[in-house]
Design a protein around this motif. Structure first.
Motif, PDB file in Angstrom:
ATOM      1  N   GLY A 124       8.201-118.810   8.197  1.00 24.02           N
ATOM      2  CA  GLY A 124       7.858-117.431   7.883  1.00 24.02           C
ATOM      3  C   GLY A 124       8.839-116.444   8.489  1.00 24.02           C
ATOM      4  O   GLY A 124       9.896-116.805   8.998  1.00 24.02           O
ATOM      5  N   GLY A 125       8.463-115.162   8.408  1.00 23.00           N
ATOM      6  CA  GLY A 125       9.256-114.120   9.039  1.00 23.00           C
ATOM      7  C   GLY A 125      10.400-113.595   8.208  1.00 23.00           C
ATOM      8  O   GLY A 125      11.354-113.034   8.759  1.00 23.00           O
ATOM      9  N   LEU A 126      10.317-113.732   6.875  1.00 22.56           N
ATOM     10  CA  LEU A 126      11.373-113.231   6.002  1.00 22.56           C
ATOM     11  C   LEU A 126      10.847-112.090   5.143  1.00 22.56           C
ATOM     12  O   LEU A 126       9.635-111.887   5.039  1.00 22.56           O
ATOM     13  CB  LEU A 126      11.925-114.367   5.135  1.00 22.56           C
ATOM     14  CG  LEU A 126      12.506-115.530   5.952  1.00 22.56           C
ATOM     15  CD1 LEU A 126      11.698-116.789   5.700  1.00 22.56           C
ATOM     16  CD2 LEU A 126      13.960-115.752   5.630  1.00 22.56           C
ATOM     17  N   ASN A 145      17.645-111.595   2.496  1.00 18.34           N
ATOM     18  CA  ASN A 145      16.369-110.889   2.398  1.00 18.34           C
ATOM     19  C   ASN A 145      16.511-109.745   1.397  1.00 18.34           C
ATOM     20  O   ASN A 145      17.119-108.716   1.699  1.00 18.34           O
ATOM     21  CB  ASN A 145      15.953-110.348   3.770  1.00 18.34           C
ATOM     22  CG  ASN A 145      15.513-111.449   4.708  1.00 18.34           C
ATOM     23  OD1 ASN A 145      14.628-112.232   4.386  1.00 18.34           O
ATOM     24  ND2 ASN A 145      16.144-111.524   5.867  1.00 18.34           N
ATOM     25  N   GLY A 146      15.953-109.955   0.208  1.00 22.05           N
ATOM     26  CA  GLY A 146      16.040-108.925  -0.817  1.00 22.05           C
ATOM     27  C   GLY A 146      15.197-107.706  -0.520  1.00 22.05           C
ATOM     28  O   GLY A 146      15.342-106.673  -1.170  1.00 22.05           O
ATOM     29  N   GLY A 147      14.300-107.795   0.484  1.00 22.03           N
ATOM     30  CA  GLY A 147      13.439-106.671   0.819  1.00 22.03           C
ATOM     31  C   GLY A 147      14.047-105.697   1.804  1.00 22.03           C
ATOM     32  O   GLY A 147      13.469-104.649   2.082  1.00 22.03           O
ATOM     33  N   ASN A 148      15.208-106.042   2.366  1.00 23.58           N
ATOM     34  CA  ASN A 148      15.885-105.114   3.272  1.00 23.58           C
ATOM     35  C   ASN A 148      17.384-105.394   3.227  1.00 23.58           C
ATOM     36  O   ASN A 148      17.880-105.917   2.239  1.00 23.58           O
ATOM     37  CB  ASN A 148      15.312-105.215   4.693  1.00 23.58           C
ATOM     38  CG  ASN A 148      15.331-106.632   5.240  1.00 23.58           C
ATOM     39  OD1 ASN A 148      16.281-107.381   5.015  1.00 23.58           O
ATOM     40  ND2 ASN A 148      14.277-107.011   5.962  1.00 23.58           N
ATOM     41  N   THR A 149      18.088-105.063   4.260  1.00 14.55           N
ATOM     42  CA  THR A 149      19.549-105.208   4.261  1.00 14.55           C
ATOM     43  C   THR A 149      20.004-106.287   5.238  1.00 14.55           C
ATOM     44  O   THR A 149      21.028-106.151   5.896  1.00 14.55           O
ATOM     45  CB  THR A 149      20.215-103.868   4.634  1.00 14.55           C
ATOM     46  OG1 THR A 149      19.774-103.496   5.952  1.00 14.55           O
ATOM     47  CG2 THR A 149      19.842-102.777   3.657  1.00 14.55           C
ATOM     48  N   THR A 150      19.244-107.382   5.319  1.00 10.13           N
ATOM     49  CA  THR A 150      19.579-108.415   6.306  1.00 10.13           C
ATOM     50  C   THR A 150      19.713-109.801   5.694  1.00 10.13           C
ATOM     51  O   THR A 150      19.222-110.072   4.598  1.00 10.13           O
ATOM     52  CB  THR A 150      18.521-108.488   7.424  1.00 10.13           C
ATOM     53  OG1 THR A 150      17.278-108.945   6.863  1.00 10.13           O
ATOM     54  CG2 THR A 150      18.325-107.128   8.094  1.00 10.13           C
ATOM     55  N   VAL A 151      20.380-110.663   6.459  1.00 16.03           N
ATOM     56  CA  VAL A 151      20.410-112.097   6.200  1.00 16.03           C
ATOM     57  C   VAL A 151      19.760-112.766   7.409  1.00 16.03           C
ATOM     58  O   VAL A 151      20.165-112.527   8.559  1.00 16.03           O
ATOM     59  CB  VAL A 151      21.854-112.611   6.028  1.00 16.03           C
ATOM     60  CG1 VAL A 151      21.876-114.144   5.953  1.00 16.03           C
ATOM     61  CG2 VAL A 151      22.488-112.014   4.775  1.00 16.03           C
ATOM     62  N   SER A 152      18.743-113.565   7.170  1.00 18.72           N
ATOM     63  CA  SER A 152      18.080-114.276   8.261  1.00 18.72           C
ATOM     64  C   SER A 152      18.838-115.547   8.600  1.00 18.72           C
ATOM     65  O   SER A 152      19.289-116.269   7.708  1.00 18.72           O
ATOM     66  CB  SER A 152      16.643-114.631   7.885  1.00 18.72           C
ATOM     67  OG  SER A 152      15.839-113.481   7.816  1.00 18.72           O
ATOM     68  N   VAL A 153      18.974-115.800   9.902  1.00 23.40           N
ATOM     69  CA  VAL A 153      19.628-117.011  10.392  1.00 23.40           C
ATOM     70  C   VAL A 153      18.532-117.963  10.849  1.00 23.40           C
ATOM     71  O   VAL A 153      17.802-117.675  11.798  1.00 23.40           O
ATOM     72  CB  VAL A 153      20.585-116.684  11.553  1.00 23.40           C
ATOM     73  CG1 VAL A 153      21.253-117.964  12.067  1.00 23.40           C
ATOM     74  CG2 VAL A 153      21.632-115.662  11.117  1.00 23.40           C
ATOM     75  N   ILE A 154      18.404-119.088  10.160  1.00 17.16           N
ATOM     76  CA  ILE A 154      17.345-120.053  10.443  1.00 17.16           C
ATOM     77  C   ILE A 154      17.942-121.283  11.110  1.00 17.16           C
ATOM     78  O   ILE A 154      18.856-121.913  10.563  1.00 17.16           O
ATOM     79  CB  ILE A 154      16.599-120.455   9.157  1.00 17.16           C
ATOM     80  CG1 ILE A 154      15.905-119.228   8.556  1.00 17.16           C
ATOM     81  CG2 ILE A 154      15.589-121.568   9.430  1.00 17.16           C
ATOM     82  CD1 ILE A 154      15.307-119.483   7.188  1.00 17.16           C
TER      83      ILE A 154
END
Length: 199
Positions: A124-126, A145-154
């Motif tokens: 979760g958390g995306l 993340n299409g909902g903001n301006t970030t790329v999540s690092v998993i």
């Protein structure tokens, strides 16, 4: 490879996938197979025997048996794999042992073990997770993340988001990432036009 799989939603046909034979001149659609509703991204298992496809409107990943090719059409059967809401993207890890499914609506990633074709974890958390890619060593999954301006690092071994990268955009518009690619030179390219170097 010989075959190109093209899911499509146009013309009111919201549950079909075309198979194009690239060995023909010109390449042509040879088979059209009915799958789940809202087909989107797909990927082939390492052994080339199955194609996994996101059924975005059903919240499932469907499985097509590719072994009848080329003499007959792939078959779509069995029970689709239930994942999160709005599966949009699917990516098999470099070792071919599991795949990540980005569920855009509920902000999660479903982890499917390729051998058993079952969901074994949920991350979760995306925010509207869309496209993603594994690092060359397979240790990290970068998810747009299409909902903001970030790329999540998993962190793959931890199965959780450990940090985020903010896309700067072009100064006039936000850098909302919707696609991502990792080159052999370890450079991440996102559709917001940003290059990110990593090791």
């Amino acid at each position: 490879g010989r075959w190109l799989a093209l899911p499509y939603l146009g013309g009111g046909a919201g549950n079909l996938i075309d198979f194009v034979d690239l060995s023909l001149s010109p390449p042509s659609v040879v088979y059209t197979v009915t799958v789940g509703n809202g087909p989107d991204a797909c990927c082939v298992t390492p052994d080339g025997a199955k194609l996994l496809i996101c059924n975005g409107a059903d919240g499932t990943v469907g499985v097509l048996d590719l072994t009848p090719l080329p003499s007959s059409a792939p078959t779509y059967g069995g029970s689709p794999i239930a994942v999160g809401t709005g599966p949009y993207w699917i990516q098999i890890n470099n070792a071919g042992t599991f795949c990540y499914v980005s569920n855009a609506v509920d902000g999660t990633i479903s982890v499917i073990t390729v051998g058993s074709l079952t969901v074994t974890d949920t991350i979760g958390g995306l925010s509207v997770p869309v496209a993603g890619a594994f690092s060359p060593n397979g240790a990290i999954f970068y998810c747009c993340n299409g909902g903001n301006t970030t790329v999540s690092v998993i962190n793959v071994s931890l199965g959780s988001v450990t940090s985020t990268i903010t896309m700067p955009g072009d100064g006039a518009t936000p850098g909302v990432p919707a696609g991502i690619n990792i080159t052999p030179g370890n450079i991440i390219t996102t559709s917001s036009g940003t290059l990110i170097a990593f090791t």
